[in-house]
Design a protein around this motif. Structure first.
Motif, PDB file in Angstrom:
ATOM      1  N   UNK A  68       0.830  -1.206   0.000  1.00  0.00           N
ATOM      2  CA  UNK A  68       0.000   0.000   0.000  1.00  0.00           C
ATOM      3  C   UNK A  68       0.868   1.260   0.000  1.00  0.00           C
ATOM      4  N   UNK A  69       1.932   1.252   0.799  1.00  0.00           N
ATOM      5  CA  UNK A  69       2.833   2.400   0.818  1.00  0.00           C
ATOM      6  C   UNK A  69       3.507   2.566  -0.544  1.00  0.00           C
ATOM      7  N   UNK A  70       3.925   1.474  -1.140  1.00  0.00           N
ATOM      8  CA  UNK A  70       4.534   1.554  -2.470  1.00  0.00           C
ATOM      9  C   UNK A  70       3.522   2.039  -3.501  1.00  0.00           C
ATOM     10  N   UNK A  71       2.257   1.660  -3.344  1.00  0.00           N
ATOM     11  CA  UNK A  71       1.214   2.147  -4.250  1.00  0.00           C
ATOM     12  C   UNK A  71       1.096   3.665  -4.172  1.00  0.00           C
ATOM     13  N   UNK A  72       1.204   4.214  -2.958  1.00  0.00           N
ATOM     14  CA  UNK A  72       1.171   5.667  -2.807  1.00  0.00           C
ATOM     15  C   UNK A  72       2.383   6.314  -3.485  1.00  0.00           C
ATOM     16  N   UNK A  73       3.541   5.693  -3.336  1.00  0.00           N
ATOM     17  CA  UNK A  73       4.719   6.214  -4.019  1.00  0.00           C
ATOM     18  C   UNK A  73       4.587   6.153  -5.531  1.00  0.00           C
TER      19      UNK A  73
ATOM     20  N   UNK B 255       9.225   1.451  11.146  1.00  0.00           N
ATOM     21  CA  UNK B 255      10.186   2.486  10.756  1.00  0.00           C
ATOM     22  C   UNK B 255      10.276   2.570   9.238  1.00  0.00           C
ATOM     23  N   UNK B 256      10.338   1.426   8.577  1.00  0.00           N
ATOM     24  CA  UNK B 256      10.444   1.415   7.114  1.00  0.00           C
ATOM     25  C   UNK B 256       9.188   1.995   6.469  1.00  0.00           C
ATOM     26  N   UNK B 257       8.017   1.590   6.951  1.00  0.00           N
ATOM     27  CA  UNK B 257       6.775   2.069   6.351  1.00  0.00           C
ATOM     28  C   UNK B 257       6.619   3.574   6.536  1.00  0.00           C
TER      29      UNK B 257
END
Length: 855
Positions: free
Chosen positions: A328-333, A495-497
């Motif tokens: 999901x975070x990568x989708x935002x990126x 931390x990574x997310x």
């Protein structure tokens, strides 16, 4: 002196070419409540929607179906499916829409009907809404049931199961009417609504895979067809996807790949064709049979299964969805065009494929292929692995095909910070885990040693579904050991997310010195509008046209590329620059907004289909033939005369060259003004002390015989062919104990002095959120701007400022905000607020709200 004149003379803050933002006031929940009340009020004008909702609940209550849906006998009578239709239940395509399968579905269906049904009746009318609902419910269910049977005949296992099912629920009709009403919207909203609806119904069908989920897809297809019949005269969506749209589509695909498996956690009986993908991303609580089998196997296996039970009963269960959250975070990126997100998405999907292949090879090695059962297991395993490989493979193909859309690279410092943050958290947590676990080593099975703890360290950081890929360490059996094992692994993931999300959402850019020099060169050589010199200020970034004959100064805030005035450069290239800059923004996932621009730029923007609002009124004083004669100049003449009697004189200075005694007074006057206001000094199009420190900016200072400064104005050049042909007023400050008419004196003196030098005009700059009455009926949004200006008048005095400038008999020129996407107006508003008040503290925000509330 009139009250208006007194107010105007008390305005020491100078011109404001653009309006400030208002901090969001307290009472947010009241706003939500008001929104809900307005939505409920809309239901009074939606008789079809209210009737359907009432019928849904009345039939459910009358038949005792609200909690768990219809009983078996009633379900067989009203549910729609291949078998019920084959039995002659011809009414079921309609009757199935009057019941739901559970209380959750009753609530979801009610909300969906209330929102979408009301919208449909308001935009299409009640009669067309009924037609769309009935068509989607009847034709959608028949089409879906028919497709399920065709799949059954073709030998598809999933569709074979669906052909044996029946379903109830009005969401088939709701999906259809939603797609139908989308046809009444503009191209932008039509695309967005249909994209969202399609994503929702497809994810449900492909992952949960019930008959109702499939019927919602076919109901949506029927809704699209009905909309095509109703709205066939509407303009079609333009062909080809923009950079931004492509990024949204790719991001949505990756997000769906993460959300779908998470949905299957909530539905253990999910049977969609992609349901097996959950085995790659999420795991579930071990059932009683698994516990029994493990405890029968060995003591270690028994401890392991009980540790897993404890894990799934704790908040640490969040670890099970970490891979999905990462996607999901990568989708935002990806939505924002970040290259790092593209690289990581490729890596993650390749890792998922590698895990599938590893598990397949490992499992195949344990099969006895000499037996029919072993060969059957092999066939099943290969097919299951192929299914699990399809989605990550499709993701990789999509990412590779669209790779040119993800070229926004992060600064190396940002990447290093992420690496240091994640790597540092892993090392720190590893040290804490090993040290603490060894201290309570008797709470592990077997008793923990340092080497044994280090051996199983990797598994601590892996989600449970991947824990068997690494060596196992000692198993936690005590409460302290459970807490340590369950929560330590979460820290690096979080931390990574967070680090990735922050850097993906960051819009910080840095204009190079070369870009700034080039932009200033274009501005000086070719000129621009009365506000174009603002483009030279710190904080701007620059776009220049391919031919190098035009430029735009902008700053990126909340995905909005907010320009600092009009395009500048060769006059024939300025209008063209509007479209070229818009394409530049689109390629980077930004929404452009031209702010405080003139009529020429507005026409260029409207030619692209953009919208516009007047946000200020520019006041230009022609200098040719200027004389302060007649009654209309009385206030100005009075100020000049009083200044002469008081021994006040005006001197031109350039701030970098001014004596320390003068610059320190100017700083003190400005700081006094800021302190009196209790608000931070505004930026963006409003200059401060930093903007004075420019050798091209001229300052006119009012001094008495003691060299005490009573007031100061600054003037920015307006260029043409490399020479200043006009000057724009920027900085205005007066000493609180100084000469009362000092601003009128300074502006009048500036006009006379610049006229003598050959200047063609002076601009008193824009009066924000105020405008002259031109006898035109304002549009609704324009009325909102006008109302906002009236509300902010007690604090910022916009209308008083315009009245003050009227003393100089200016020509009025409207200044506009032009934007392509009306849906982005809330984000644009926030971006403007951040541009003007980037450093407002909470206390200052509260003070501003109190001042407004007291007005």
């Amino acid at each position: 002196m009139t009250e208006t004149q007194a107010q105007a003379r008390e305005l020491p803050d100078g011109p404001e070419p653009a309006g400030p933002s208002t901090p969001k006031p307290p009472g947010r929940w009241r706003s939500w409540a008001a929104t809900i009340r307005r939505g409920a009020g809309q239901l009074r004008h939606a008789p079809v929607t209210v009737t359907l909702i009432a019928a849904l609940w009345i039939t459910g209550a009358a038949t005792g179906s609200l909690r768990r849906g219809p009983d078996d006998q009633l379900f067989d009578a009203v549910g729609v499916g291949w078998e019920t239709l084959a039995e002659g239940h011809w009414w079921t395509p309609l009757s199935s829409g009057l019941w739901c399968s559970s209380l959750d579905m009753y609530l979801i269906s009610t909300v969906a009907l209330a929102v979408l049904g009301t919208l449909a009746e308001r935009r299409m009318g009640s009669a067309r809404t009924v037609l769309a609902l009935v068509a989607a419910q009847v034709a959608g269910t028949l089409l879906g049931v028919g497709l399920a049977k065709l799949g059954d005949l073709a030998g598809d296992d999933w569709l074979e199961l669906l052909s044996l099912e029946a379903a109830v629920g009005p969401t088939v009709a709701v999906a259809g009417v939603a797609f139908t009403v989308s046809g009444t919207m503009t191209a932008l909203w039509r695309r967005r609504v249909r994209l969202l609806l399609a994503a929702v119904v497809l994810v449900l069908a492909l992952y949960l895979g019930t008959l109702l989920d499939v019927l919602q897809v076919t109901g949506g297809v029927i809704g699209l067809a009905v909309g095509a019949v109703f709205w066939h005269r509407l303009p079609h969506r333009p062909t080809g996807a923009s950079h931004s749209e492509t990024r949204v589509l790719v991001g949505l695909f990756i997000a769906a790949a993460a959300i779908g498996p998470a949905l299957t956690m909530l539905s253990p009986d999910a049977l969609g064709p992609l349901a097996t993908f959950r085995d790659l991303l999420v795991t579930s609580h071990p059932d009683a049979q698994a516990v029994q089998d493990a405890c029968a196997e060995s003591v270690r296996a028994c401890h392991q299964i009980h540790a897993e039970e404890h894990f799934y009963d704790s908040p640490a269960i969040l670890m099970t969805v970490m891979p999905a959250l990462l996607l999901l975070v990568l989708a935002e990126g990806l939505r924002r065009g970040r290259r790092l997100a593209w690289i990581l998405a490729i890596v993650v999907n390749l890792a998922l494929m590698a895990i599938v292949l590893y598990e397949m090879v490992d499992f195949l090695g344990s099969l006895d292929l000499s037996t029919p059962e072993g060969r059957d297991d092999r066939s099943w395993l290969i097919r299951a692995c192929i299914e699990q490989l399809l989605l990550p493979a499709a993701s990789i193909v999509l990412l590779v095909v669209t790779r040119s859309r993800f070229q926004l690279r992060l600064p190396r410092t940002s990447v290093r910070r992420i690496a240091l943050a994640v790597g540092g958290s892993v090392l720190a947590v590893a040290a804490v885990y090993v040290g603490t676990a060894y201290a309570i080593r008797d709470q592990f099975y077997p008793v923990a040693t340092v080497s044994f703890l280090c051996q199983g360290l990797v598994s601590v950081f892996l989600p449970p579904i991947y824990s068997d890929l690494a060596d196992q360490g000692p198993i936690p059996v005590g409460s302290g050991a459970h807490w340590l094992y369950e929560y330590c692994g979460l820290v690096p993931w979080l931390v990574a997310l967070v680090s990735l999300l922050v850097v993906f959402r960051s819009n910080r850019l840095r204009a190079s010195d070369e870009q700034a020099r080039r932009a200033r060169s274009i501005l000086t050589e070719h000129g621009g509008s009365t506000l174009s010199y603002l483009s030279t200020w710190e904080g701007n970034h620059y776009w220049t046209s391919p031919g190098g004959d035009a430029g735009v100064a902008y700053r990126v805030l909340s995905t909005i590329a907010l320009t600092t005035g009009d395009p500048f450069g060769e006059p024939s290239a300025r209008q063209r620059a509007v479209g070229e800059f818009a394409a530049f923004c689109d390629a980077r996932g930004w929404s452009p907004c031209f702010y405080s621009v003139n009529e020429e730029s507005r026409q260029a923007a409207e030619a692209l289909g953009w919208k516009s609002l007047q946000v200020a009124e520019d006041t230009v004083v022609p200098l040719a033939g200027l004389e302060f004669k007649g009654k209309k100049w009385q206030d100005v003449r009075t100020a000049l005369n009083k200044a002469g009697k008081a021994g006040i004189t005006a001197e031109w200075w350039r701030f970098p060259d001014a004596p320390l005694a003068l610059t320190e007074q100017i700083r003190a006057i400005s700081e006094e003004w800021v302190a009196d206001k209790g608000l931070p000094e505004m930026g963006f199009t409003l200059g401060g002390l930093d903007e004075l420190d420019d050798p091209e900016v001229r300052c006119l200072i009012a001094l008495d015989a003691d060299r005490t400064i009573h007031g100061i104005t600054s003037w920015m050049p307006v260029y043409r062919d490399g020479e200043p042909i006009g000057w724009t007023l920027d900085f205005m400050r007066r000493r609180s104990t100084g000469f009362r008419g000092v601003m009128e004196f300074l502006i009048a003196s500036s006009a006379l002095g610049l006229k003598e030098e050959g200047a063609e005009f002076i601009s008193l700059s824009g009066a924000p959120m105020a405008r002259v009455d031109r006898g035109e009926a304002p549009a609704p949004l324009q009325r909102l701007v006008d109302v906002s200006g009236r509300l902010l008048e007690p604090v910022y005095g916009f209308r008083s400022l315009l009245a003050f400038k009227a003393k100089f008999q200016p020509d009025y020129h409207p200044m506009y905000m032009c934007y392509p996407d009306p849906a982005a107006l809330p984000t644009i508003t926030r971006a403007i607020g951040k541009a003007y008040l980037p450093h407002m503290t909470a206390a200052q925000g509260v003070r501003l709200v109190r001042q407004l509330s007291g007005s």
